[in-house]
Design an enzyme around this catalytic site. Structure first.
Site, PDB file in Angstrom:
ATOM      1  N   ASP A   8      15.975   4.399  -1.669  1.00 18.18           N
ATOM      2  CA  ASP A   8      15.310   5.321  -0.870  1.00 18.18           C
ATOM      3  C   ASP A   8      16.394   5.848   0.220  1.00 18.18           C
ATOM      4  OD1 ASP A   8      12.952   4.645  -2.178  1.00 18.18           O
ATOM      5  OD2 ASP A   8      12.087   4.023  -0.346  1.00 18.18           O
ATOM      6  N   ASP A 129       0.144   9.207  -3.917  1.00 14.18           N
ATOM      7  CA  ASP A 129       0.558   8.062  -2.512  1.00 14.18           C
ATOM      8  C   ASP A 129      -1.131   7.986  -2.213  1.00 14.18           C
ATOM      9  OD1 ASP A 129       3.256   8.107  -3.337  1.00 14.18           O
ATOM     10  OD2 ASP A 129       3.372   9.833  -2.112  1.00 14.18           O
TER      11      ASP A 129
END
Length: 240
Positions: A8, A129
């Site tokens: 990330d 998500d």
């Protein structure tokens, strides 16, 4: 089942967030490319890269760093975060990215998603998500009124082949995935389902494999040392 170490990126650095909270960030490396090469060296078959700045702003802020990872590694790379135009997808595909993951735009711009799937086929995936069963957008900062299970059905009808499913409340907590929700999603679709959020033990990985998941993303557990990728990989090899 494919295991994807996560890289990330925020502000050009390799970081991890807790439950997607941008105020709960821990920096693990100033050199994402080197981190990616490290996971490759430990035996990773694929990498999962997220542009956290892009996810929040809708602009591919860390695109250059991500393209450098694709160029300097020789394993498939999938990328998500702020991908909201065909030109960005084209840039990523041209630089060797194997799969591009659309998130917020899958909710807010169905025509874009349909155009992307029509043009790039299996190179397009969608990130779902979810928080309490509802889809979150804009880097997990906004909740929608769309139920995750309904979105799954819509995506399959459009022709999406792969989804990344993240239970936000599990992400970064090192307490295991939401197995019940993942099973519900996997049973409801023929798409490839990649599990994300909370994967923190060999037992978690074995459970996901028994649920016939296509893949699993491992993040914080690897960076904090809760899991060693080599050990997990050995376990997977022995189970095959």
């Amino acid at each position: 089942m494919i295991l994807f170490p996560a890289v990330d990126i925020r502000g050009g650095k390799c970081v991890r967030l807790t439950q997607g909270d941008y105020n709960k960030e821990k920096v693990y490396s100033d050199a994402p490319t080197e981190m990616a090469k490290e996971w490759q060296g430990k035996g990773a078959e694929c990498l999962h890269i997220v542009d956290l700045d892009g996810a929040k702003t809708g602009e591919s802020i860390n695109k250059a760093a991500i393209q450098a990872i694709a160029e300097e590694t020789n394993i498939p790379v999938q990328v998500g975060g702020g991908i909201r135009s065909l030109s960005v997808i084209e840039d990523y595909v041209a630089s060797g990215i194997n799969r591009v993951i659309i998130g917020t735009a899958a909710i807010n711009d169905k025509k874009f998603l349909m155009d992307a799937v029509e043009k790039y086929g299996s190179k397009i995936a969608v990130s779902i998500d979810a928080r309490n069963g509802f889809v979150a957008t804009d880097g997990w900062t906004k909740d929608s009124t769309v139920k995750a299970i309904d979105l799954v059905k819509d995506l399959e009808a459009i022709g999406v082949e792969t989804i990344v499913y993240t239970d936000i409340l599990k992400d970064g907590m090192l307490k295991g995935p939401n197995f019940e929700e993942l099973q519900t999603i996997n049973d409801a679709t023929t798409m490839n389902v990649i599990a994300s959020g909370g994967v923190s033990s060999k037992e978690d990985i074995h459970k996901l494999k028994n649920l016939n998941m296509y893949g699993a993303i491992i993040g914080k557990a690897l960076y904090d040392g809760t899991l060693k990728f080599e050990d997990v990989l050995d376990g997977e090899e022995n189970a095959r």
